[in-house]
Scaffold this motif. Structure first.
Motif, PDB file in Angstrom:
ATOM      1  N   LEU A  91       0.830  -1.203   0.000  1.00 24.50           N
ATOM      2  CA  LEU A  91       0.000   0.000   0.000  1.00 24.50           C
ATOM      3  C   LEU A  91       0.865   1.253   0.000  1.00 24.50           C
ATOM      4  CD1 LEU A  91      -2.695   1.533   0.343  1.00 24.50           C
ATOM      5  CD2 LEU A  91      -2.383   1.266   2.829  1.00 24.50           C
ATOM      6  N   VAL A  92       1.876   1.283   0.860  1.00 24.21           N
ATOM      7  CA  VAL A  92       2.750   2.460   0.938  1.00 24.21           C
ATOM      8  C   VAL A  92       3.446   2.698  -0.391  1.00 24.21           C
ATOM      9  CG1 VAL A  92       4.841   3.396   2.014  1.00 24.21           C
ATOM     10  CG2 VAL A  92       3.094   2.298   3.432  1.00 24.21           C
ATOM     11  N   ARG A  93       3.943   1.650  -0.999  1.00 26.86           N
ATOM     12  CA  ARG A  93       4.634   1.802  -2.281  1.00 26.86           C
ATOM     13  C   ARG A  93       3.672   2.287  -3.365  1.00 26.86           C
ATOM     14  NH1 ARG A  93       8.269  -2.779  -5.318  1.00 26.86           N
ATOM     15  NH2 ARG A  93       6.227  -3.692  -5.757  1.00 26.86           N
ATOM     16  N   ASP A  94       2.446   1.756  -3.346  1.00 24.91           N
ATOM     17  CA  ASP A  94       1.454   2.166  -4.338  1.00 24.91           C
ATOM     18  C   ASP A  94       1.064   3.634  -4.158  1.00 24.91           C
ATOM     19  OD1 ASP A  94      -0.646   1.612  -6.410  1.00 24.91           O
ATOM     20  OD2 ASP A  94      -1.961   2.106  -4.720  1.00 24.91           O
ATOM     21  N   VAL A  95       0.808   4.046  -2.912  1.00 26.70           N
ATOM     22  CA  VAL A  95       0.413   5.432  -2.639  1.00 26.70           C
ATOM     23  C   VAL A  95       1.546   6.389  -2.979  1.00 26.70           C
ATOM     24  CG1 VAL A  95      -0.152   7.063  -0.792  1.00 26.70           C
ATOM     25  CG2 VAL A  95      -1.320   4.857  -0.905  1.00 26.70           C
ATOM     26  N   GLN A  96       2.776   6.008  -2.630  1.00 22.42           N
ATOM     27  CA  GLN A  96       3.923   6.875  -2.925  1.00 22.42           C
ATOM     28  C   GLN A  96       4.090   7.068  -4.426  1.00 22.42           C
ATOM     29  OE1 GLN A  96       7.150   5.998  -4.380  1.00 22.42           O
ATOM     30  NE2 GLN A  96       7.812   8.135  -4.147  1.00 22.42           N
ATOM     31  N   THR A  97       3.905   5.992  -5.174  1.00 19.98           N
ATOM     32  CA  THR A  97       4.046   6.079  -6.631  1.00 19.98           C
ATOM     33  C   THR A  97       2.927   6.908  -7.254  1.00 19.98           C
ATOM     34  OG1 THR A  97       5.157   3.926  -6.696  1.00 19.98           O
ATOM     35  CG2 THR A  97       4.214   4.734  -8.759  1.00 19.98           C
ATOM     36  N   ARG A  98       1.700   6.667  -6.825  1.00 20.26           N
ATOM     37  CA  ARG A  98       0.547   7.367  -7.391  1.00 20.26           C
ATOM     38  C   ARG A  98       0.583   8.865  -7.105  1.00 20.26           C
ATOM     39  NH1 ARG A  98      -4.536   4.068  -5.283  1.00 20.26           N
ATOM     40  NH2 ARG A  98      -5.633   5.854  -6.207  1.00 20.26           N
ATOM     41  N   LEU A  99       1.021   9.227  -5.896  1.00 23.18           N
ATOM     42  CA  LEU A  99       1.019  10.633  -5.507  1.00 23.18           C
ATOM     43  C   LEU A  99       2.363  11.315  -5.747  1.00 23.18           C
ATOM     44  CD1 LEU A  99      -0.964  10.447  -2.124  1.00 23.18           C
ATOM     45  CD2 LEU A  99      -1.843  10.812  -4.448  1.00 23.18           C
ATOM     46  N   GLY A 100       3.390  10.545  -6.111  1.00 20.00           N
ATOM     47  CA  GLY A 100       4.715  11.117  -6.299  1.00 20.00           C
ATOM     48  C   GLY A 100       5.291  11.684  -5.026  1.00 20.00           C
ATOM     49  N   LEU A 101       5.021  11.021  -3.901  1.00 19.03           N
ATOM     50  CA  LEU A 101       5.430  11.538  -2.600  1.00 19.03           C
ATOM     51  C   LEU A 101       6.944  11.500  -2.410  1.00 19.03           C
ATOM     52  CD1 LEU A 101       2.825   9.896  -0.192  1.00 19.03           C
ATOM     53  CD2 LEU A 101       3.078  12.345  -0.634  1.00 19.03           C
ATOM     54  N   THR A 102       7.460  12.479  -1.710  1.00 12.99           N
ATOM     55  CA  THR A 102       8.817  12.431  -1.176  1.00 12.99           C
ATOM     56  C   THR A 102       8.714  11.746   0.175  1.00 12.99           C
ATOM     57  OG1 THR A 102       9.379  14.509  -2.267  1.00 12.99           O
ATOM     58  CG2 THR A 102      10.806  13.799  -0.458  1.00 12.99           C
ATOM     59  N   MET A 103       9.537  10.712   0.410  1.00 17.17           N
ATOM     60  CA  MET A 103       9.356   9.912   1.624  1.00 17.17           C
ATOM     61  C   MET A 103      10.687   9.508   2.238  1.00 17.17           C
ATOM     62  SD  MET A 103       7.173   6.354   2.139  1.00 17.17           S
ATOM     63  CE  MET A 103       5.600   7.215   2.015  1.00 17.17           C
ATOM     64  N   LEU A 104      10.765   9.647   3.557  1.00 15.03           N
ATOM     65  CA  LEU A 104      11.854   9.073   4.334  1.00 15.03           C
ATOM     66  C   LEU A 104      11.270   7.865   5.048  1.00 15.03           C
ATOM     67  CD1 LEU A 104      14.784   9.260   5.413  1.00 15.03           C
ATOM     68  CD2 LEU A 104      13.891  10.643   7.300  1.00 15.03           C
ATOM     69  N   PHE A 105      11.772   6.682   4.709  1.00  9.70           N
ATOM     70  CA  PHE A 105      11.218   5.439   5.228  1.00  9.70           C
ATOM     71  C   PHE A 105      12.237   4.805   6.178  1.00  9.70           C
ATOM     72  CE2 PHE A 105      10.030   1.032   5.387  1.00  9.70           C
ATOM     73  CZ  PHE A 105       8.641   1.047   5.334  1.00  9.70           C
ATOM     74  N   ILE A 106      11.891   4.740   7.451  1.00 10.40           N
ATOM     75  CA  ILE A 106      12.815   4.275   8.487  1.00 10.40           C
ATOM     76  C   ILE A 106      12.508   2.830   8.855  1.00 10.40           C
ATOM     77  CG2 ILE A 106      13.574   4.635  10.869  1.00 10.40           C
ATOM     78  CD1 ILE A 106      12.837   7.602  10.493  1.00 10.40           C
TER      79      ILE A 106
END
Length: 324
Positions: free
Chosen positions: A178-193
């Motif tokens: 889900l996180v990968r899909d949402v990040q791709t769809r929205l083009g989010l900048t993300m720091l994943f810890i």
């Protein structure tokens, strides 16, 4: 989306420097995975970015602008926390929790409910469940709500702090997808810890490795995992069974089981040297590890590796094993 940059950031609590002069860039629209042992400073760095930890030195910048000067309006950096059971108010419905995070005045009346429904659909939950209390949800469902709540603030950057570590293994994969899909769809900048390199590899474009408050190596996922140039990174990779045979010699590192140094009194020189398999405990002549800080030369090394012997590792002149 915006570029997130930590510029010489330090966080101090009394005599403890939890984050020490960290400079790290999360390019716009990309995911940087931050890994390291418990106590390395990963979560403190994240909390400093959203104003939950005091910044002693340095800055947190969005597209070059200090976030501390952004005022009290919309928060451009939102965070999803580790514990899905503690991140939501048990007395508020999930719809109320999501709506509370929306920027003031942006959605009114029926538009507010429509936006809640849209966000629930975005995280693969039925909008009809907006009246449900968190206590009626599973951990995986609560973490989906926490993600929707973060997105409700219309952030430029999302920080995800160990968001799968408290979940059952059976639902971790679904949340990561889900996180990968949402990040791709929205083009989010993300720091994943995460402390889990397999998780970071799956979701990230870049990996940064943190040890005792400092970044010791950073690179693209494929480049860093194929050719790690800091002994600590190789130790982390050695802990992943599927990577052991490909990355290390047949024999394990000589001091891989040593405990990390006391963060209240970090070692001089290289902070990893008291447990390093190519350092002075194994090779007493390598006194440079004790006397000189390898962070001073990172700009000239591949992966910005904070190790005096990174060039030799890159050239294959040094092998990490109990015997060289």
């Amino acid at each position: 989306m915006s570029e997130l940059r930590f510029d010489g950031l330090s966080v101090k609590y009394g005599g403890l420097t939890a984050v020490d002069q960290v400079s790290l860039t999360v390019p716009s629209g990309s995911v940087v995975g931050l890994v390291g042992e418990s106590g390395s400073g990963k979560s403190t760095l994240a909390r400093a970015a959203v104003g939950l930890a005091p910044v002693s030195e340095g800055k947190v910048l969005l597209d070059g602008v200090d976030v501390s000067r952004s005022g009290r309006g919309r928060r451009p950096i939102q965070m999803v926390f580790q514990d899905p059971y503690a991140s939501l108010d048990p007395r508020m419905t999930i719809g109320e929790s999501i709506a509370e995070a929306m920027p003031r005045g942006l959605f009114r009346g029926s538009a507010r409910g429509q936006e809640v429904a849209r966000l629930l659909e975005l995280v693969n939950l039925d909008p009809d469940r907006s009246a449900v209390l968190p206590g009626q949800l599973s951990g995986g469902q609560r973490q989906r709500i926490a993600l929707a709540r973060a997105l409700a603030g219309q952030p430029e950057v999302v920080i995800a702090d160990e968001i799968t570590s408290a979940l059952d293994v059976s639902v971790q994969g679904a949340v990561l997808n889900l996180v990968r899909d949402v990040q791709t769809r929205l083009g989010l900048t993300m720091l994943f810890i995460s402390h889990n390199l397999a998780v970071v590899r799956y979701i990230s474009d870049y990996i940064a490795v943190m040890y005792l408050g400092r970044i010791v190596e950073i690179g693209t996922v494929d480049g860093l995992l194929a050719d790690p140039l800091h002994p600590y990174t190789r130790e982390l990779l050695d802990a992943a069974p599927s990577r052991r045979s490909a990355l290390l010699a047949a024999e394990p590192p000589a001091v891989a089981d040593s405990e990390p140094a006391d963060p209240h009194q970090p070692p001089a020189g290289c902070r990893f040297h008291p447990r390093c398999p190519i350092g002075p405990l194994v090779h007493p002549d390598r006194t440079v590890c004790v006397t000189d800080d390898p962070a001073l030369g990172t700009s000239d090394r591949q992966h910005h590796a904070a190790c005096h012997f990174a060039p030799a590792l890159a050239a294959g002149a040094i092998q990490i094993s109990s015997q060289e």
